[in-house]
Structures are given as structure tokens and as C-alpha cells.
Write a protein that holds these residues in place. Structure first.
Motif, PDB file in Angstrom:
ATOM      1  N   LEU A 104      43.926  40.034  37.987  1.00 54.28           N
ATOM      2  CA  LEU A 104      44.653  40.652  39.095  1.00 54.28           C
ATOM      3  C   LEU A 104      44.218  40.087  40.437  1.00 54.28           C
ATOM      4  O   LEU A 104      44.897  40.268  41.436  1.00 54.28           O
ATOM      5  CB  LEU A 104      44.430  42.175  39.080  1.00 54.28           C
ATOM      6  N   GLY A 105      43.069  39.382  40.482  1.00 55.53           N
ATOM      7  CA  GLY A 105      42.492  38.947  41.754  1.00 55.53           C
ATOM      8  C   GLY A 105      43.339  37.970  42.527  1.00 55.53           C
ATOM      9  O   GLY A 105      43.676  38.207  43.682  1.00 55.53           O
ATOM     10  N   LEU A 106      43.711  36.834  41.911  1.00 55.84           N
ATOM     11  CA  LEU A 106      44.440  35.799  42.629  1.00 55.84           C
ATOM     12  C   LEU A 106      45.831  36.263  43.024  1.00 55.84           C
ATOM     13  O   LEU A 106      46.337  35.902  44.084  1.00 55.84           O
ATOM     14  CB  LEU A 106      44.525  34.540  41.769  1.00 55.84           C
ATOM     15  N   ASN A 107      46.476  37.070  42.174  1.00 54.41           N
ATOM     16  CA  ASN A 107      47.791  37.591  42.535  1.00 54.41           C
ATOM     17  C   ASN A 107      47.682  38.523  43.736  1.00 54.41           C
ATOM     18  O   ASN A 107      48.487  38.455  44.661  1.00 54.41           O
ATOM     19  CB  ASN A 107      48.399  38.326  41.342  1.00 54.41           C
ATOM     20  N   ARG A 108      46.675  39.379  43.730  1.00 55.92           N
ATOM     21  CA  ARG A 108      46.462  40.287  44.866  1.00 55.92           C
ATOM     22  C   ARG A 108      46.073  39.504  46.115  1.00 55.92           C
ATOM     23  O   ARG A 108      46.477  39.839  47.226  1.00 55.92           O
ATOM     24  CB  ARG A 108      45.378  41.302  44.512  1.00 55.92           C
ATOM     25  N   LEU A 109      45.275  38.456  45.915  1.00 57.84           N
ATOM     26  CA  LEU A 109      44.889  37.599  47.037  1.00 57.84           C
ATOM     27  C   LEU A 109      46.117  36.998  47.700  1.00 57.84           C
ATOM     28  O   LEU A 109      46.233  36.966  48.924  1.00 57.84           O
ATOM     29  CB  LEU A 109      43.948  36.508  46.543  1.00 57.84           C
ATOM     30  N   GLY A 110      47.062  36.511  46.886  1.00 59.29           N
ATOM     31  CA  GLY A 110      48.293  35.958  47.438  1.00 59.29           C
ATOM     32  C   GLY A 110      49.094  36.988  48.207  1.00 59.29           C
ATOM     33  O   GLY A 110      49.680  36.690  49.260  1.00 59.29           O
ATOM     34  N   THR A 111      49.123  38.225  47.707  1.00 55.66           N
ATOM     35  CA  THR A 111      49.834  39.300  48.402  1.00 55.66           C
ATOM     36  C   THR A 111      49.214  39.573  49.767  1.00 55.66           C
ATOM     37  O   THR A 111      49.924  39.753  50.762  1.00 55.66           O
ATOM     38  CB  THR A 111      49.798  40.583  47.547  1.00 55.66           C
ATOM     39  N   ILE A 112      47.879  39.601  49.822  1.00 51.96           N
ATOM     40  CA  ILE A 112      47.184  39.861  51.092  1.00 51.96           C
ATOM     41  C   ILE A 112      47.482  38.756  52.096  1.00 51.96           C
ATOM     42  O   ILE A 112      47.777  39.014  53.267  1.00 51.96           O
ATOM     43  CB  ILE A 112      45.672  39.982  50.851  1.00 51.96           C
ATOM     44  N   VAL A 113      47.409  37.512  51.653  1.00 57.96           N
ATOM     45  CA  VAL A 113      47.654  36.376  52.558  1.00 57.96           C
ATOM     46  C   VAL A 113      49.093  36.398  53.057  1.00 57.96           C
ATOM     47  O   VAL A 113      49.363  36.161  54.245  1.00 57.96           O
ATOM     48  CB  VAL A 113      47.346  35.046  51.841  1.00 57.96           C
ATOM     49  N   ASN A 114      50.044  36.721  52.189  1.00 58.46           N
ATOM     50  CA  ASN A 114      51.460  36.700  52.569  1.00 58.46           C
ATOM     51  C   ASN A 114      51.805  37.753  53.608  1.00 58.46           C
ATOM     52  O   ASN A 114      52.716  37.555  54.411  1.00 58.46           O
ATOM     53  CB  ASN A 114      52.337  36.901  51.333  1.00 58.46           C
ATOM     54  N   ARG A 115      51.086  38.878  53.605  1.00 55.35           N
ATOM     55  CA  ARG A 115      51.424  39.925  54.562  1.00 55.35           C
ATOM     56  C   ARG A 115      50.712  39.746  55.909  1.00 55.35           C
ATOM     57  O   ARG A 115      50.923  40.545  56.826  1.00 55.35           O
ATOM     58  CB  ARG A 115      51.123  41.298  53.967  1.00 55.35           C
TER      59      ARG A 115
END
Length: 426
Positions: free
Chosen positions: A389-400
Motif C-alpha cells: 500500500l506504501g507506493l500507491n499511497r505515496l503517489g496519492t500524496i504527491v499528486n495532491r
């Protein structure tokens, strides 16, 4: 509809081709034109006329499915590709209806193709201008919202297709256009409300995280103070032992005592402390706390750790909570990748330029990694089940966060992640 009374083949080609252009624009995929993607799009455009001749008005449905498949190949997300496909499909219908009304109002017989093509190109240009100057996204960060929105759009799309198949009077076209505009307005209002709610939620979370980080920082100071007291006590005992060897001129015993007791401690202190001494230049307490905890834990697991920062880091021009979470995910992944390996090593650094602050974290690799896009999928992990779940969540944080950019690379035997935070314009 007047669209079927004009050059039908060219109209169908234009409609289908514009769908692919809109998808590439929404995905911000302007510079990538692979042979496979281009060939697939051209094939769909070429057979679109045959599909239209076979099933008439309902031809847009299989064509839209093929457009969704194209979007899925770029996003690897069913919910996002489904939503994007419906968005461009419904927008094409809006342009079609507007073109009909313009042709009817202006008595522009035979001018549908010109009107439709002009409006499509104009809307495509406007969309690209908006996307290049903002961080607006066509999908939500939560897959559940994408699915709900996709179902609603699908209902609207099917209603339009089925109703137009039964009756194509101008009255029906106008009513459909009104329904579409109302739905678009409601969607914009709901999205704005959602955005405000999420912003308030993150502000509260940031305040709570700040309090938690301050508490953790004070606890760390207390731990360091206790370590200093213990070291001072050990130092006094060590000096007493050395003085006894000197009083008796036992240089051989002193040499053995030094090799067995003092030298290992000296090496351990150098390895564990001086490699992280640049952390003293990090003045952002929450960032300093997350870096120290993760790197110190890595050291406790026998991992060789390096940290470098030449200039004092006074502040970061982004959401501190999101930055802390992002750094925590990156460091956790780095530790997980090398823990248990004798040559495990993590190198981290912070670089500051006139326009940005760069957080660089890299670790050595001990196994062959799959493609990077696969690592970012929800649930995927090379370390077993219930992970990933880490890298997917990381991408979400960066995108917002508009001023965050994440670069992930594999260079020879090292996994490198570079998180750039652009500074605010003065």
C-alpha cells in the motif's frame, strides 16, 4: 440527426479520433506516442465506420469500450479508465448536440461537420491549456468515488444513447443537452464541496500530527540526554581504569584494554552518530523527527546509514504532514528492502537550490524488481501478502500537492527515489 445527413464516414472518423486525443490530454500524456498505442487508435478509427453501419446509433458503445481499454493500458486502473472513457464520451455527445443546435439556429445546411470539428478542436485546446497550467485531475484519489461517479455517468450515457435511438427530434436533443449541463453543474458543485471537506480534514490532521511530532521530539531530547549521562558515567569509569594501568606502568595491559574495550566503542560511536550528525542542520522539527527515527531504527537493524545536508533546512514550502508521511513511506520501503542483508545500505541527503528542496533516498538492491508501474499498484508487494500500500499511497500524496514531484529510478543495483518540493515564489 443532421450528422447522419452529411459526410458520415468523415464524421465518424473525426468523432472517434477526437476521443483518443481527449484521453491523451486528460492523462497528460502529450509526449508519448508508442507504436502500439498509435496503431491501436488508428485501427479503432478505421473500423468505426463499419461498426456504425452495423448497429447504427449504438455504435458509440463498443467504440467507447475500446477507448476505455486504451485508457486502461495507460493507467492500469479499471475505475480510472472507466471514468475517463465516460467523460470523453459524454463530452463528445455534448459537442454533437451543441453543433446540431448551432446548425439549426443559423440555418447552416451542410455545415455540421465543420461546426462539430471546430468545436471539438477548440474544446481540446482549452482543455490542454487548463491542464498545462493547473493540477486539475479528472478522477478522484479514492477508487470508491471513481466507481460511484462512473456508474452515474454510465446511467446518463445509456439514457442518451437509448433515447436518441428511439427519437432524434430537435426537442429531444435540446432536452438532453439541458440534462447534461445540469449534471455537469452538479458534479462541479459536489467536487468543490468534496475538495473543501478534504482540505479541512487535512488541516485538522496536520495540527494533530504537529502536536504528536513535538511530543516525539521532546522524548528524543530526553533519550539523548540520558544517553549523554550514561556516556559520561562510562567515561569516568574508563578514565579510572586507564589511570590504574598508568600508575603501575602496565603498558601491555593498557594496550590490551584499549583494543578490547575502548576501540570497539569508538568505532560504534563513529558509525552510529557521525553518519547522522548532519541531522542537526534540519530545523523543521517534524521532518527531523521522522528522519532520525527511521534512520536510527535502520542502524539498530545493522544497516549502514548515511545522511548528508550541507545547508541548514529552515522550512519546507509544502504540507508538513504530507511530507512526513511521504518520507516515512520511502524510508520504510528502503529499510524493508535491505534489512537482513549483510551489505544493506541506505544513503539519504537533502539538497537545497534557489527554487526547490530535494530529498534523495536510495538503497542497494538484492533482488530483481518488477516494472515500476507494477510496484505502484494497490496491494502489490515483493514481500508477501497484505503489503504493497506504501507506493500507491505515496503517489496519492504527491499528486495532491502541487509543488511535489516524485522521481523513482533503478540505477544498476540501487533503488533511488527523489522527492522534490518546489519553493514558493517570492
Amino acid at each position: 440527426m443532421t450528422a447522419l445527413m452529411q459526410s458520415e464516414t468523415l464524421i465518424v472518423f473525426v468523432q472517434t479520433g477526437v476521443l483518443f486525443l481527449f484521453v491523451k490530454s486528460i492523462l497528460r500524456d502529450w509526449g508519448t506516442f508508442s507504436y502500439l498505442d498509435t496503431g491501436y487508435a488508428l485501427a479503432v478509427i478505421m473500423i468505426s465506420r463499419w461498426i456504425f453501419d452495423s448497429i447504427g446509433t449504438y455504435a458509440s458503445m463498443p467504440i467507447l469500450l475500446m477507448v476505455m481499454l486504451y485508457a486502461w493500458r495507460r493507467t492500469r486502473s479499471l475505475s480510472e479508465s472507466f471514468l475517463i472513457g465516460l467523460q470523453v464520451g459524454i463530452w463528445s455527445i455534448v459537442i454533437d448536440h451543441v453543433s446540431d443546435l448551432i446548425v439549426y439556429a443559423l440555418k447552416f445546411d451542410g455545415g455540421y461537420l465543420l461546426t462539430f470539428t471546430s468545436l471539438q478542436l477548440l474544446s481540446l485546446v482549452i482543455l490542454n491549456v487548463i491542464l498545462m497550467n493547473t493540477h486539475v485531475k479528472s478522477t478522484f484519489n479514492r477508487p470508491s468515488l471513481n466507481r460511484v461517479t462512473g456508474v452515474l455517468l454510465l446511467v446518463i450515457y445509456l439514457y442518451i444513447i437509448v433515447s436518441e435511438g428511439l427519437n432524434d427530434e430537435l426537442r429531444l436533443v435540446a432536452s438532453n443537452l439541458v440534462v447534461l449541463l445540469v449534471v455537469i453543474g452538479l458534479a462541479v458543485a459536489l467536487y468543490d464541496e468534496y475538495r473543501i471537506t478534504i482540505r479541512a480534514k487535512y488541516q485538522v490532521q496536520q495540527q494533530q500530527a504537529q502536536i504528536k511530532n513535538d511530543t516525539r521530539y521532546m522524548n528524543e531530547i530526553e533519550v539523548h540526554y540520558n544517553e549523554l549521562r550514561n556516556f559520561r558515567h562510562d567515561y569516568q569509569n574508563m578514565m579510572l581504569s586507564i589511570s590504574e594501568y598508568l600508575k603501575t606502568d602496565d603498558l601491555t595491559g593498557l594496550q590490551e584494554y584499549y583494543q578490547e574495550n575502548i576501540a570497539p566503542v569508538t568505532k560504534r560511536v563513529a558509525d552510529e552518530q557521525y553518519n547522522l550528525e548532519d541531522l542537526s542542520r534540519v530545523k523543521v522539527k517534524s521532518v527531523k523527527s521522522i528522519l532520525f527515527n527511521k534512520l536510527n531504527y535502520a542502524q539498530s537493524q545493522g544497516i549502514k546509514v548515511h545522511f548528508e545536508l550541507r545547508q541548514v533546512l529552515e522550512r519546507v514550502a509544502t504540507n508538513e504532514l504530507d511530507l512526513d508521511i511521504a518520507l516515512g513511506i520511502i524510508l520504510d520501503n528502503a529499510v524493508e528492502a535491505v534489512v537482513g542483508n549483510y551489505h544493506g545500505e541506505i544513503t539519504s541527503a537533502i539538497f537545497q537550490t534557489a527554487h526547490s528542496t530535494v530529498f534523495l533516498i536510495q538503497n542497494n538492491l538484492f533482488e530483481q524488481l518488477p516494472p515500476l508501474w507494477q510496484l505502484k499498484e494497490v496491494g502489490y508487494s515483493t514481500k508477501g501478502t497484505n503489503r504493497g500500500l506504501g507506493l500507491n499511497r505515496l503517489g496519492t500524496i504527491v499528486n495532491r500537492n502541487e509543488n511535489m514531484i516524485l522521481e523513482t529510478r533503478v540505477l544498476e543495483n540501487r533503488f533511488v527515489q527523489r522527492l522534490t518540493v518546489a519553493r514558493e515564489e517570492v
